[in-house]
Design a protein around this motif. Structure first.
Motif, PDB file in Angstrom:
ATOM      1  N   LYS A 124     -23.949 -43.169  81.037  1.00 28.11           N
ATOM      2  CA  LYS A 124     -23.725 -43.722  79.562  1.00 28.11           C
ATOM      3  C   LYS A 124     -25.048 -43.058  78.691  1.00 28.11           C
ATOM      4  O   LYS A 124     -24.641 -42.485  77.606  1.00 28.11           O
ATOM      5  CB  LYS A 124     -23.704 -45.205  79.291  1.00 28.11           C
ATOM      6  CG  LYS A 124     -22.278 -45.841  79.474  1.00 28.11           C
ATOM      7  CD  LYS A 124     -22.550 -47.536  79.509  1.00 28.11           C
ATOM      8  CE  LYS A 124     -20.943 -47.944  79.610  1.00 28.11           C
ATOM      9  NZ  LYS A 124     -20.068 -47.429  80.727  1.00 28.11           N
ATOM     10  N   VAL A 174     -12.950 -39.460  74.050  1.00 28.89           N
ATOM     11  CA  VAL A 174     -13.893 -40.597  74.075  1.00 28.89           C
ATOM     12  C   VAL A 174     -13.064 -41.273  75.351  1.00 28.89           C
ATOM     13  O   VAL A 174     -11.690 -41.635  75.403  1.00 28.89           O
ATOM     14  CB  VAL A 174     -13.757 -41.699  73.103  1.00 28.89           C
ATOM     15  CG1 VAL A 174     -14.486 -43.027  73.501  1.00 28.89           C
ATOM     16  CG2 VAL A 174     -14.319 -40.830  71.750  1.00 28.89           C
ATOM     17  N   ASP A 196     -24.349 -47.226  85.927  1.00 28.73           N
ATOM     18  CA  ASP A 196     -23.293 -46.956  85.075  1.00 28.73           C
ATOM     19  C   ASP A 196     -24.039 -46.921  83.556  1.00 28.73           C
ATOM     20  O   ASP A 196     -23.668 -46.206  82.970  1.00 28.73           O
ATOM     21  CB  ASP A 196     -22.518 -48.188  84.862  1.00 28.73           C
ATOM     22  CG  ASP A 196     -21.398 -48.396  83.886  1.00 28.73           C
ATOM     23  OD1 ASP A 196     -20.462 -47.417  84.134  1.00 28.73           O
ATOM     24  OD2 ASP A 196     -21.357 -49.151  82.957  1.00 28.73           O
ATOM     25  N   GLN A 197     -25.287 -47.518  83.415  1.00 25.10           N
ATOM     26  CA  GLN A 197     -26.290 -47.424  82.272  1.00 25.10           C
ATOM     27  C   GLN A 197     -26.753 -45.933  82.331  1.00 25.10           C
ATOM     28  O   GLN A 197     -26.726 -45.284  81.166  1.00 25.10           O
ATOM     29  CB  GLN A 197     -27.485 -48.321  82.279  1.00 25.10           C
ATOM     30  CG  GLN A 197     -26.852 -49.542  82.222  1.00 25.10           C
ATOM     31  CD  GLN A 197     -28.148 -50.571  82.300  1.00 25.10           C
ATOM     32  OE1 GLN A 197     -29.414 -50.232  82.818  1.00 25.10           O
ATOM     33  NE2 GLN A 197     -28.013 -51.954  82.149  1.00 25.10           N
ATOM     34  N   GLU A 246     -13.798 -48.079  77.506  1.00 20.43           N
ATOM     35  CA  GLU A 246     -14.337 -49.030  78.289  1.00 20.43           C
ATOM     36  C   GLU A 246     -13.203 -49.562  79.333  1.00 20.43           C
ATOM     37  O   GLU A 246     -13.702 -49.832  80.577  1.00 20.43           O
ATOM     38  CB  GLU A 246     -15.210 -50.074  77.740  1.00 20.43           C
ATOM     39  CG  GLU A 246     -16.108 -50.863  78.633  1.00 20.43           C
ATOM     40  CD  GLU A 246     -17.234 -49.857  79.337  1.00 20.43           C
ATOM     41  OE1 GLU A 246     -17.751 -50.211  80.114  1.00 20.43           O
ATOM     42  OE2 GLU A 246     -17.530 -48.970  78.527  1.00 20.43           O
ATOM     43  N   ASN A 266     -18.758 -42.137  75.524  1.00 23.74           N
ATOM     44  CA  ASN A 266     -18.792 -43.035  76.927  1.00 23.74           C
ATOM     45  C   ASN A 266     -18.497 -42.385  78.218  1.00 23.74           C
ATOM     46  O   ASN A 266     -17.830 -41.195  78.185  1.00 23.74           O
ATOM     47  CB  ASN A 266     -17.878 -44.206  76.445  1.00 23.74           C
ATOM     48  CG  ASN A 266     -18.056 -45.386  77.670  1.00 23.74           C
ATOM     49  OD1 ASN A 266     -19.207 -45.588  78.383  1.00 23.74           O
ATOM     50  ND2 ASN A 266     -16.936 -46.045  77.923  1.00 23.74           N
ATOM     51  N   GLU A 309     -19.917 -43.124  69.881  1.00 23.99           N
ATOM     52  CA  GLU A 309     -18.748 -43.391  70.888  1.00 23.99           C
ATOM     53  C   GLU A 309     -18.684 -43.054  72.020  1.00 23.99           C
ATOM     54  O   GLU A 309     -17.698 -43.361  72.873  1.00 23.99           O
ATOM     55  CB  GLU A 309     -17.300 -43.121  69.817  1.00 23.99           C
ATOM     56  CG  GLU A 309     -17.408 -43.894  68.669  1.00 23.99           C
ATOM     57  CD  GLU A 309     -15.937 -43.448  67.851  1.00 23.99           C
ATOM     58  OE1 GLU A 309     -15.220 -42.326  68.108  1.00 23.99           O
ATOM     59  OE2 GLU A 309     -15.520 -43.900  66.970  1.00 23.99           O
ATOM     60  N   LYS A 367     -24.219 -39.406  76.045  1.00 17.26           N
ATOM     61  CA  LYS A 367     -24.666 -39.596  74.771  1.00 17.26           C
ATOM     62  C   LYS A 367     -25.570 -38.323  74.586  1.00 17.26           C
ATOM     63  O   LYS A 367     -25.738 -37.871  73.477  1.00 17.26           O
ATOM     64  CB  LYS A 367     -25.316 -41.094  74.292  1.00 17.26           C
ATOM     65  CG  LYS A 367     -24.474 -42.186  74.301  1.00 17.26           C
ATOM     66  CD  LYS A 367     -25.020 -43.278  73.759  1.00 17.26           C
ATOM     67  CE  LYS A 367     -23.730 -44.521  73.805  1.00 17.26           C
ATOM     68  NZ  LYS A 367     -22.917 -44.126  72.913  1.00 17.26           N
ATOM     69  N   LYS A 426     -17.670 -43.573  82.637  1.00 20.74           N
ATOM     70  CA  LYS A 426     -17.753 -44.891  83.287  1.00 20.74           C
ATOM     71  C   LYS A 426     -17.818 -44.592  84.700  1.00 20.74           C
ATOM     72  O   LYS A 426     -17.620 -43.508  85.298  1.00 20.74           O
ATOM     73  CB  LYS A 426     -16.292 -45.621  83.180  1.00 20.74           C
ATOM     74  CG  LYS A 426     -16.129 -46.717  81.912  1.00 20.74           C
ATOM     75  CD  LYS A 426     -14.848 -47.375  82.013  1.00 20.74           C
ATOM     76  CE  LYS A 426     -14.611 -48.281  83.280  1.00 20.74           C
ATOM     77  NZ  LYS A 426     -15.602 -49.325  83.291  1.00 20.74           N
TER      78      LYS A 426
END
Length: 722
Positions: A68, A173, A64-65, A176, A89, A87, A72, A91
């Motif tokens: 992300k 966007v 997940d990291q 979360e 993101n 912003e 970006k 998931k």
């Protein structure tokens, strides 16, 4: 025993499209057998350790990291403003066996990456994210499959196998707290995104639609293990995959909401042994939706009419999850359902146990003739890619053989691949072959499938990513010549062990030959012959669709069956009611006595499983557009009428059958004729009337009843049954 499901389950709201068959709770026997089952599953190693569970959670958190960071990075690279970069993101969601809570040690995790509208699948997901993963030391065996029906990135992360899909939403966007169960997220989504999202949406919907999640999980874990042991767990081979088994089990949980896993397993086999395919299995009503996406509907979509075993996903857009099933694999699974039902009944009589249920299928003892498909490559990466492609095409070989032999030569694909350790970068697949049972063998009749195999090899060799060293060979091999590397330890067993299947096969032979029961003394030669026959089992439980008995009383039509109305009121616990659409319905009455309970239950199962989704569906096997050609379904080929020789024309020789004669060709296929009795198989159902006129058989096929009837019942058939 077992936690309850979602909060609404206690409100009395009905789960499923019909009332439950039974609301009975567990008996002492159910509690005892459920504990035995749970212990058996534990000892079989189907539950992962706490350490492995924590490792999976860490891997998912790390993944997940990574996505992300990835989103970006590409947002900044595309020149979007800094606020949007901050912003940005993406998931990670899980689905499949991990999300359902039925995964075992070493199982892969099905994951979905959801990204915003500016992150493309081709350039960003299979490009930049693939590059980032390839540079990480924790990642190994990275294998992108961008051209798959559902594009996927396959890799191992810290030893955990990951299948990563991608869904591009029309959002700038990704919040979360995104809820993928909302239909609105499908707005403006492409087909690949819809398919990718449906994995999560279907999994979550299943968990909402079962009355008791813990009992569902235990039962599903049991059925998945059973399917793998019996060789019917493989969507790509034409059997059923994880989502299919989950949907089938969930439907049983709806029909028996208060049952423990022992009873759910027993009712699984009882229900699906009686199920009238191709009537679909549905967990909920099919919704049209507001986005105009195509749903499974054989009334509107011609392709949907060809599906033989429809198991419909519950989330919009509802689809058939089992479109890969062929007439041969449906026959095999139906035989296995019947076997499971027989064993459950034997367990109730203390004549079998859970070990009997999970006996592995002796694939290499079941047939006299096999096709061996060998593939090879130059290195491990090429072999992995080549295997994925070939496995996706193996189903086409089954379909081609069925079609080109007019379903007279039946195929049983083994869902596993086998590796010869003496040959690097090589693996083999096997397919059992047998002549269709119940059809007389004419003198000199044979099947020549060389052309069929050539077409299959040509379809495989057009692989766009094919490299030097990627080869495929197909050969015919007899049982006695099966290579040793397919057996455990590379050692061929001296003789097959006594199993339930062998004992059952012997019982069936005795039943079919009543005179053999009276013979108490046999000669040594006869005894040896009998032992040879018993060591070569092929149970072959036939799928029979028999002629309904001529009624002597006024009858009420219940689905596709004929039931005397005079007999219904005398059955305790059975109630007739109007289901609200002018049809006759059935309902189990609570607190009913145990007398005739099984008969009552079977009537209820018959009602639920026999009502067709549409009035008339064509059951001809569909061959996908890349198979080659299609015969005119309105023309009955001469070779189908007079099947003395079916000529189709590779490294496979002429596969032939002849009555009691063995061909001198090393690649010939010689099989003993089956019993000359009136039997019907689902793959007989052609879209035209077929008359079998011979000394042994005189029958007629009814387009509406989908059954063969003896000519004596011909007038009754069209007057009453239709």
């Amino acid at each position: 025993m077992g936690s309850s499901g979602a909060g609404h389950r206690g409100s009395g709201q009905r789960l499923g499209i019909t009332d439950p068959i039974s609301l009975s709770g567990p008996t002492e026997y159910d509690v005892m057998k459920t504990l035995e089952l749970e212990k058996f599953l534990q000892e079989a190693g189907l539950y992962e350790s706490q350490e492995e569970s924590l490792n999976r959670e860490e891997v998912l958190g790390r993944l997940d990291q990574i996505v992300k960071m990835w989103i970006k990075s590409i947002t900044r690279a595309k020149g979007l403003d800094e606020q949007l970069v901050q912003e940005a993101n993406a998931k990670i969601f899980t689905f499949g066996s991990y999300r359902l809570g039925v995964h075992g040690p070493g199982a892969d995790i099905d994951t979905l990456c959801v990204g915003p509208r500016h992150a493309t699948r081709e350039e960003d997901f299979f490009g930049e994210l693939h590059r980032m993963l390839s540079e990480m030391s924790e990642v190994s065996e990275l294998h992108p499959v961008p051209d798959a029906h559902v594009p996927v990135l396959k890799f191992k992360f810290s030893g955990v196998s990951i299948d990563l899909l991608y869904a591009k939403l029309s959002l700038f966007v990704i919040p979360e707290d995104l809820d993928v169960s909302q239909d609105s997220i499908l707005q403006n989504a492409d087909e690949q995104t819809v398919r990718s999202l449906n994995g999560c949406r279907v999994t979550d919907q299943i968990l909402r639609l079962v009355p008791n999640i813990q009992n569902f999980r235990t039962t599903l874990r049991c059925m998945r293990y059973w399917a793998k042991r019996r060789g019917v767990y493989s969507n790509v081979a034409g059997f059923l995959g994880g989502i299919n088994w989950a949907l089938l089990v969930a439907r049983i949980c709806q029909l028996y909401p208060n049952a423990l896993p022992n009873m759910l397993v027993s009712r699984f086999f009882r229900v699906y042994t009686q199920w009238r395919w191709p009537n679909p299995v549905l967990l909920c009503e099919i919704e049209e939706g507001s986005l105009g996406l195509q749903i499974w509907d054989p009334r509107r979509n011609p392709k949907d009419r060809y599906h033989l075993m429809p198991i419909i996903t519950p989330a919009y857009p509802c689809m058939n999850s089992s479109y890969n099933v062929s007439s041969s694999t449906l026959r095999i699974m139906s035989e296995e359902f019947q076997r499971g039902n027989d064993i459950c009944e034997a367990m109730e009589a203390n004549r079998a146990d859970w070990n009997t249920m999970f006996e592995p299928y002796a694939f290499f003892d079941a047939y006299r003739n096999y096709l061996q498909i060998d593939i090879s490559a130059s290195n491990a990466d090429d072999l992995r890619s080549w295997k994925g492609w070939v496995e996706s095409r193996l189903r086409q070989l089954t379909l081609k053989i069925e079609r080109h032999t007019y379903n007279m030569l039946q195929c049983h694909p083994c869902p596993c691949d086998f590796t010869d350790k003496s040959r690097p970068f090589h693996c083999s697949y096997f397919m059992g072959l047998q002549r269709k049972q119940g059809v007389p063998v004419n003198e000199g009749e044979q099947f020549d499938i060389r052309l069929t195999v050539d077409e299959f090899k040509h379809a495989v060799n057009i692989y766009t990513m094919k490299k030097s060293g990627m080869e495929i060979y197909v050969s015919h091999v007899r049982r006695k010549n099966i290579p040793n590397f397919v057996f455990p330890g590379g050692v061929r067993p001296s003789r097959p062990k006594s199993t339930w299947d062998m004992r059952r096969a012997t019982e069936l032979r005795m039943e079919r030959s009543p005179e053999s029961k009276a013979v108490l003394n046999v000669s040594a030669e006869d005894g040896n012959k009998r032992r040879r026959e018993d060591s070569d089992p092929n149970p072959g439980y036939p799928i029979r669709v028999g002629c309904p008995p001529a009624p002597s009383l006024e009858v009420a039509e219940v689905g596709l069956t004929t039931v005397s109305t005079a007999s219904l009121p005398s059955i305790k616990g059975y109630e007739l009611h109007d289901n609200g659409v002018g049809e006759l319905g059935t309902r189990m009455v609570e607190n009913a006595g145990s007398e005739n309970s099984k008969e009552v239950e079977n009537l209820a199962i018959e009602k639920i499983s026999a009502v067709p989704y549409v009035e008339s569906q064509s059951l001809t096997e569909e061959l996908e557009s890349d198979v080659g050609y299609k015969n005119d379904p309105n023309e009955i080929p001469k070779s189908a009428k007079n099947s003395n020789f079916v000529s189709l024309t590779s490294d496979v020789g002429a596969l032939s059958t002849s009555s009691g004669k063995v061909s001198n060709s090393p690649a010939s296929l010689c099989m003993e004729p089956g019993p000359e009795e009136l039997e019907v198989w689902l793959d007989d159902l052609l879209p035209f009337v077929v008359f079998h006129l011979s000394e042994q058989i005189c029958s007629c096929y009814c387009l509406r009843c989908t059954c063969f009837l003896h000519v004596d019942f011909l007038f009754y058939l069209f007057r009453e049954a239709c």
